[in-house]
Enzyme design. Sequence first.
Site, PDB file in Angstrom:
ATOM      1  N   LYS A 162       0.679  -1.187   0.005  1.00  0.00           N
ATOM      2  CA  LYS A 162       0.072  -0.046  -0.023  1.00  0.00           C
ATOM      3  C   LYS A 162       0.783   1.283  -0.143  1.00  0.00           C
ATOM      4  O   LYS A 162       0.568   2.116  -0.630  1.00  0.00           O
ATOM      5  CB  LYS A 162      -0.932   0.044   1.245  1.00  0.00           C
ATOM      6  CG  LYS A 162      -1.883  -1.061   1.285  1.00  0.00           C
ATOM      7  CD  LYS A 162      -2.830  -1.022   2.423  1.00  0.00           C
ATOM      8  CE  LYS A 162      -2.498  -0.865   3.867  1.00  0.00           C
ATOM      9  NZ  LYS A 162      -1.818  -2.323   4.115  1.00  0.00           N
ATOM     10  N   ARG A 186      -9.406   0.639   9.205  1.00  0.00           N
ATOM     11  CA  ARG A 186      -9.349  -0.455   9.367  1.00  0.00           C
ATOM     12  C   ARG A 186     -10.465  -1.236  10.214  1.00  0.00           C
ATOM     13  O   ARG A 186     -10.012  -2.337  10.547  1.00  0.00           O
ATOM     14  CB  ARG A 186      -7.837  -0.576  10.200  1.00  0.00           C
ATOM     15  CG  ARG A 186      -6.579  -0.887   9.353  1.00  0.00           C
ATOM     16  CD  ARG A 186      -5.354  -0.530  10.272  1.00  0.00           C
ATOM     17  NE  ARG A 186      -4.125  -1.149  10.010  1.00  0.00           N
ATOM     18  CZ  ARG A 186      -3.173  -0.753   9.341  1.00  0.00           C
ATOM     19  NH1 ARG A 186      -3.369   0.571   8.837  1.00  0.00           N
ATOM     20  NH2 ARG A 186      -1.907  -1.381   9.142  1.00  0.00           N
ATOM     21  N   ARG A 239      11.706  -6.207   4.777  1.00  0.00           N
ATOM     22  CA  ARG A 239      11.491  -4.839   4.958  1.00  0.00           C
ATOM     23  C   ARG A 239      11.872  -4.453   6.417  1.00  0.00           C
ATOM     24  O   ARG A 239      12.587  -3.461   6.867  1.00  0.00           O
ATOM     25  CB  ARG A 239      10.046  -4.434   5.176  1.00  0.00           C
ATOM     26  CG  ARG A 239       9.881  -2.758   5.142  1.00  0.00           C
ATOM     27  CD  ARG A 239       8.379  -2.578   4.838  1.00  0.00           C
ATOM     28  NE  ARG A 239       7.298  -2.713   5.951  1.00  0.00           N
ATOM     29  CZ  ARG A 239       6.013  -2.614   5.738  1.00  0.00           C
ATOM     30  NH1 ARG A 239       5.498  -2.168   4.496  1.00  0.00           N
ATOM     31  NH2 ARG A 239       5.317  -2.797   6.654  1.00  0.00           N
ATOM     32  N   ARG A 275      11.249  -0.153  11.438  1.00  0.00           N
ATOM     33  CA  ARG A 275      10.110  -0.454  12.127  1.00  0.00           C
ATOM     34  C   ARG A 275      10.150  -1.859  13.073  1.00  0.00           C
ATOM     35  O   ARG A 275      10.283  -2.747  12.636  1.00  0.00           O
ATOM     36  CB  ARG A 275       9.070  -0.659  11.040  1.00  0.00           C
ATOM     37  CG  ARG A 275       8.499   0.592  10.375  1.00  0.00           C
ATOM     38  CD  ARG A 275       7.415   0.240   9.281  1.00  0.00           C
ATOM     39  NE  ARG A 275       6.561  -0.457   9.862  1.00  0.00           N
ATOM     40  CZ  ARG A 275       5.265  -0.386   9.333  1.00  0.00           C
ATOM     41  NH1 ARG A 275       4.959   0.180   8.048  1.00  0.00           N
ATOM     42  NH2 ARG A 275       3.991  -0.901  10.022  1.00  0.00           N
ATOM     43  N   ARG A 318      -0.550  -9.166  13.565  1.00  0.00           N
ATOM     44  CA  ARG A 318      -1.122  -7.848  12.755  1.00  0.00           C
ATOM     45  C   ARG A 318      -1.914  -8.642  11.798  1.00  0.00           C
ATOM     46  O   ARG A 318      -3.088  -8.319  11.503  1.00  0.00           O
ATOM     47  CB  ARG A 318       0.093  -7.189  11.918  1.00  0.00           C
ATOM     48  CG  ARG A 318       0.695  -6.446  13.105  1.00  0.00           C
ATOM     49  CD  ARG A 318       1.954  -5.790  12.723  1.00  0.00           C
ATOM     50  NE  ARG A 318       2.139  -5.046  11.356  1.00  0.00           N
ATOM     51  CZ  ARG A 318       3.065  -5.020  10.779  1.00  0.00           C
ATOM     52  NH1 ARG A 318       4.267  -5.140  10.923  1.00  0.00           N
ATOM     53  NH2 ARG A 318       3.051  -4.064   9.369  1.00  0.00           N
TER      54      ARG A 318
HETATM   55  P1  AMP Z   1       0.787   0.612   8.696  1.00  0.00           P
HETATM   56  O1  AMP Z   1       1.933   1.652   8.528  1.00  0.00           O
HETATM   57  O2  AMP Z   1      -0.292   1.076   7.943  1.00  0.00           O
HETATM   58  O3  AMP Z   1       1.100  -0.640   8.550  1.00  0.00           O
HETATM   59  O4  AMP Z   1       0.375   0.934  10.332  1.00  0.00           O
HETATM   60  C1  AMP Z   1       1.086   0.482  11.322  1.00  0.00           C
HETATM   61  C2  AMP Z   1       0.394   0.111  12.493  1.00  0.00           C
HETATM   62  O5  AMP Z   1      -0.001   1.540  13.036  1.00  0.00           O
HETATM   63  C3  AMP Z   1      -0.748  -0.512  12.635  1.00  0.00           C
HETATM   64  O6  AMP Z   1      -0.143  -2.090  12.936  1.00  0.00           O
HETATM   65  C4  AMP Z   1      -1.388  -0.365  13.811  1.00  0.00           C
HETATM   66  O7  AMP Z   1      -0.938  -0.669  15.193  1.00  0.00           O
HETATM   67  C5  AMP Z   1      -1.379   1.514  13.540  1.00  0.00           C
HETATM   68  N1  AMP Z   1      -2.483   1.666  12.653  1.00  0.00           N
HETATM   69  C6  AMP Z   1      -1.970   2.422  11.470  1.00  0.00           C
HETATM   70  N2  AMP Z   1      -3.359   2.727  10.800  1.00  0.00           N
HETATM   71  C7  AMP Z   1      -4.345   2.373  11.542  1.00  0.00           C
HETATM   72  C8  AMP Z   1      -5.823   2.647  11.643  1.00  0.00           C
HETATM   73  N3  AMP Z   1      -6.121   3.134  10.812  1.00  0.00           N
HETATM   74  N4  AMP Z   1      -6.378   2.355  12.840  1.00  0.00           N
HETATM   75  C9  AMP Z   1      -5.816   1.754  14.041  1.00  0.00           C
HETATM   76  N5  AMP Z   1      -4.469   1.303  13.899  1.00  0.00           N
HETATM   77  C10 AMP Z   1      -3.725   1.933  12.927  1.00  0.00           C
END
Ligand code: AMP
Length: 197
Positions: free
Chosen positions: A14, A89, A128, A134, A146
């Site tokens: 994404k 989400r 990654r 991260r 996750r």
């Molecule tokens: P991402 O970079 O989108 O994979 O997000 C990394 C982490 O941030 C996720 O595993 C969640 O812990 C948190 N996170 C990101 N976006 C959301 C969301 N829309 N709702 C809740 N937690 C989020």
Amino acid sequence: MFNLVLFGPPGSGKGTQSEKIVERFGLIHLSTGNLLRKEISDKTPLGLEAKNFIDKGQLVPDEVVIGMIDTCLVNHPEAKGFLFDGFPRTIAQAEALDKLLALKKTSISKVLALEVSEDELVRRLLERGKTSGRTDDNDEAVIRKRFAVYKGETEPVAHYYKQQNKLDRIPGEGSIDDIFQKLSSAIEKERELATQE
Ligand code: AMP
């Protein structure tokens, strides 16, 4: 306005594809993951709270991410459209987004869902994790958590948009450019339909 959601599990590409899409189509990129990581690196109270959830592979509470998106929408009154990446989400987030967009007299135009097998996702995330810094990418137990959260809480969001006839599934394996071509054609098709209305 033309508003897109780029949907898919962790590691489906994404972030990579969002950067290419916003450049080609002139949309504002809203990634809740990026916004939360910025709060963490700035050591804000919101960032410190969010880190506890992120490090465990859990979702940050709905009201926190909805509040961040609300602020971003208000801060970009001139936007031609938004690309939501990693948001919504949960069903509660999807419903809140519909309400926030309705206040701006707009709505989601299309949801593009990247589909990638779980083995490939784990491989990409561990790869990654070696360079991204991260903390949620270099521990296989956190990665599995996750996925479980994705299946339980996030996958139903695809169904929510399918019921609204907005969901397009796009194969997310192959080269970055091939996947981008598929996403671009889906977006162009949708934009043509929108201008005919
Ligand atoms: P991402 O970079 O989108 O994979 O997000 C990394 C982490 O941030 C996720 O595993 C969640 O812990 C948190 N996170 C990101 N976006 C959301 C969301 N829309 N709702 C809740 N937690 C989020």
